[in-house]
Design a protein around this motif. Structure first.
Motif, PDB file in Angstrom:
ATOM      1  N   UNK A 164       1.709   0.178  -9.147  1.00 11.42           N
ATOM      2  CA  UNK A 164       1.293  -0.965  -8.447  1.00 11.42           C
ATOM      3  C   UNK A 164       1.094  -2.677  -9.218  1.00 11.42           C
ATOM      4  N   UNK A 165       1.791  -3.756  -9.097  1.00 16.06           N
ATOM      5  CA  UNK A 165       1.464  -4.730  -9.662  1.00 16.06           C
ATOM      6  C   UNK A 165       2.508  -4.444 -11.605  1.00 16.06           C
ATOM      7  N   UNK A 171      -3.794   8.193  -7.038  1.00 14.18           N
ATOM      8  CA  UNK A 171      -3.269   9.554  -6.684  1.00 14.18           C
ATOM      9  C   UNK A 171      -3.931  10.136  -5.636  1.00 14.18           C
ATOM     10  N   UNK A 172      -5.446  10.301  -5.614  1.00 15.13           N
ATOM     11  CA  UNK A 172      -5.861  10.708  -5.049  1.00 15.13           C
ATOM     12  C   UNK A 172      -5.762  10.784  -3.201  1.00 15.13           C
ATOM     13  N   UNK A 173      -6.102   9.585  -2.906  1.00 21.88           N
ATOM     14  CA  UNK A 173      -5.547   8.521  -1.513  1.00 21.88           C
ATOM     15  C   UNK A 173      -4.380   8.948  -1.849  1.00 21.88           C
ATOM     16  N   UNK A 174      -3.718   9.074  -2.243  1.00 27.99           N
ATOM     17  CA  UNK A 174      -2.101   9.111  -2.257  1.00 27.99           C
ATOM     18  C   UNK A 174      -1.742  10.740  -1.603  1.00 27.99           C
ATOM     19  N   UNK A 175      -2.292  11.268  -2.340  1.00 28.45           N
ATOM     20  CA  UNK A 175      -2.292  13.169  -1.802  1.00 28.45           C
ATOM     21  C   UNK A 175      -3.368  13.516  -0.740  1.00 28.45           C
ATOM     22  N   UNK A 194       6.557  14.313  -3.949  1.00 26.78           N
ATOM     23  CA  UNK A 194       5.639  14.311  -2.525  1.00 26.78           C
ATOM     24  C   UNK A 194       5.109  13.032  -1.603  1.00 26.78           C
ATOM     25  N   UNK A 195       4.457  12.232  -3.187  1.00 32.45           N
ATOM     26  CA  UNK A 195       3.405  11.904  -2.864  1.00 32.45           C
ATOM     27  C   UNK A 195       3.294  10.530  -2.316  1.00 32.45           C
ATOM     28  N   UNK A 196       2.646   9.208  -1.198  1.00 31.92           N
ATOM     29  CA  UNK A 196       2.443   9.046  -0.506  1.00 31.92           C
ATOM     30  C   UNK A 196       1.599   7.646  -1.132  1.00 31.92           C
ATOM     31  N   UNK A 197       2.245   7.100  -1.986  1.00 26.20           N
ATOM     32  CA  UNK A 197       0.799   6.276  -2.378  1.00 26.20           C
ATOM     33  C   UNK A 197       1.164   5.032  -1.536  1.00 26.20           C
ATOM     34  N   UNK A 198      -0.241   4.543  -1.884  1.00 24.05           N
ATOM     35  CA  UNK A 198      -0.537   3.005  -1.276  1.00 24.05           C
ATOM     36  C   UNK A 198       0.128   1.581  -2.249  1.00 24.05           C
ATOM     37  N   UNK A 199       0.769   1.326  -1.668  1.00 22.97           N
ATOM     38  CA  UNK A 199       1.311   0.604  -2.336  1.00 22.97           C
ATOM     39  C   UNK A 199       2.128  -0.956  -1.534  1.00 22.97           C
TER      40      UNK A 199
END
Length: 415
Positions: A266-267, A104-108, A247-252
């Motif tokens: 993920x996964x 979540x921190x990475x996405x935010x 609004x989150x932009x997660x790494x995926x």
């Protein structure tokens, strides 16, 4: 206190936990290590076995085991949503709370920039600190700290207006300290975060097993917990307010879903573990009364809280009567979980815990418990941290007596 202890259905509760039958060194084991992970209710174990025995599968298949897996996950989400007063599409599962928080921190962080600010506390478990510190370092952000008073073991909130500013993007606070048990005034902090438009991230890992947690009453935008702390499997959980989640932009991965809540998962998930969540939540509800599940949760937790606090009071009073013992706890008027941190003069915390296990079959833990900043501030990290005894609703008054006797005997050998 005696009436409170007698009114709790302790025998019926203990029948639901197979691990309580364990013996060590010829004695029945006493589990006072709940803050590190509770024992698991049998119904949760049964659900995990049943899922695997009936044939597990991945998602989106046209065959029964795949559809059953999707139904199992949906039921687990709804159970967690009911537990905290949220929507099922706001519930995310993952390996553990720490891993989810980093994601979540990475996405935010993709939406933050140099000069933006984050707020963390000195009282928290580092899982609600370091993910935010990491993204702050990556993005060139400023970190502000809510200090803990070393004597009162409570957060210093007098300067809240100066610490939470219009530049604040997120405020991360633990609902309760996993080390010393202090329950923080999260609604007050959240109200200030809301004034400036900041996200409120609440670590409820330690709090969830002990008292009723209402996401909206707290003012949390992000609520984090772990099922293995409340009688279930090792699964991390995040409850993310819908608007924030969208609004989150997660790494995926590119083909992974874009919709809630799947876009953050993920996964392939731990499907068998997720199967064990609903029974763990149902165990809490089974202790309560009411027409709705939320009412059952509330009254169930009221019963748990009253029972655990009565046992904790007995432990604290006994420890305070021993001159060699130093207790680390907030004042009596400050609400606390039944988590008791202490040290004994003249012996290391590790040796105390080893002797309690070997001589009394009482399991207590030692260390900083990832509340490293607090331990450093108190000057105890360099020599072993705390001894921590934590209660669960399956503990008995007789077990507390064994704990007290064990500590008294250890102290006696030092005199």
């Amino acid at each position: 206190m005696t009436k409170t202890l007698r009114s709790f259905p302790i025998d019926a509760v203990r029948q639901k936990f197979p691990a309580l039958k364990r013996t060590f060194q010829g004695k029945s084991a006493v589990y006072l290590d709940g803050p590190g992970g509770s024992q698991v209710v049998k119904s949760s174990m049964d659900a995990i076995y049943a899922y695997m025995a009936n044939g597990g599968a991945n998602l989106h298949g046209s065959f029964p085991s795949s559809r059953e897996t999707e139904a199992t996950i949906a039921e687990a989400r709804e159970s967690v949503a009911q537990l905290f007063g949220a929507k099922s599409n706001e519930v995310v599962f993952g390996a553990n709370m720490t891993t989810i928080t980093f994601a979540i921190a990475r996405a935010l962080g993709r939406q933050w920039q140099a000069g933006d600010e984050l707020v963390v506390t000195e009282l928290d478990h580092r899982a609600n600190v370091d993910p935010w510190l990491s993204i702050a370092e990556d993005r060139g952000m400023t970190v502000r700290w809510l200090r803990v008073h070393p004597d009162s073991l409570t957060l210093e909130l007098e300067d809240l207006d100066d610490i939470i500013t219009p530049r604040t993007k997120l405020v991360a606070v633990g609902l309760a300290s996993n080390a010393v048990g202090t329950i923080n005034d999260v609604p007050r902090i959240a109200a200030k975060a809301r004034e400036v438009g900041a996200i409120m991230a609440v670590d409820a890992v330690h709090a969830t097993p002990h008292f009723f947690v209402d996401r909206d009453q707290l003012g949390a935008d992000l609520l984090l917990c772990s099922a293995y702390k409340f009688f279930g499997p090792h699964i991390g959980i995040a409850v993310i307010r819908e608007g924030l989640f969208e609004s989150l932009l997660p790494y995926k991965l590119a083909p992974a879903p874009q919709h809630l809540p799947d876009k953050l998962e993920t996964g392939t998930q731990n499907h068998e573990g997720i199967a064990g969540i609903k029974p763990a939540v149902q165990f809490i509800a089974s202790l309560g009364q009411g027409e709705t599940l939320r009412e059952q949760f509330r009254s169930g937790f009221e019963l748990i809280e009253s029972y655990e606090n009565a046992l904790a009071e007995k432990m604290r009073n006994a420890l305070q009567a021993i001159p060699e013992v130093t207790l680390y706890q907030a004042a009596p008027e400050v609400p606390k979980t039944p988590t008791i941190a202490f040290r004994i003069a003249g012996i290391s915390p590790h040796e105390v815990c080893q002797r309690m296990a070997d001589e009394h079959a009482v399991f207590v833990a030692d260390g900083d418990f990832y509340a490293m900043t607090l331990a450093d501030k108190l000057g105890i990290n360099q020599d072993g941290g705390w001894i921590r005894a934590g209660l669960a609703p399956y503990n008995t008054e007789e077990e507390i007596d064994r704990f007290i006797q064990g500590i008294q005997e250890i102290v006696h050998t030092l005199r």
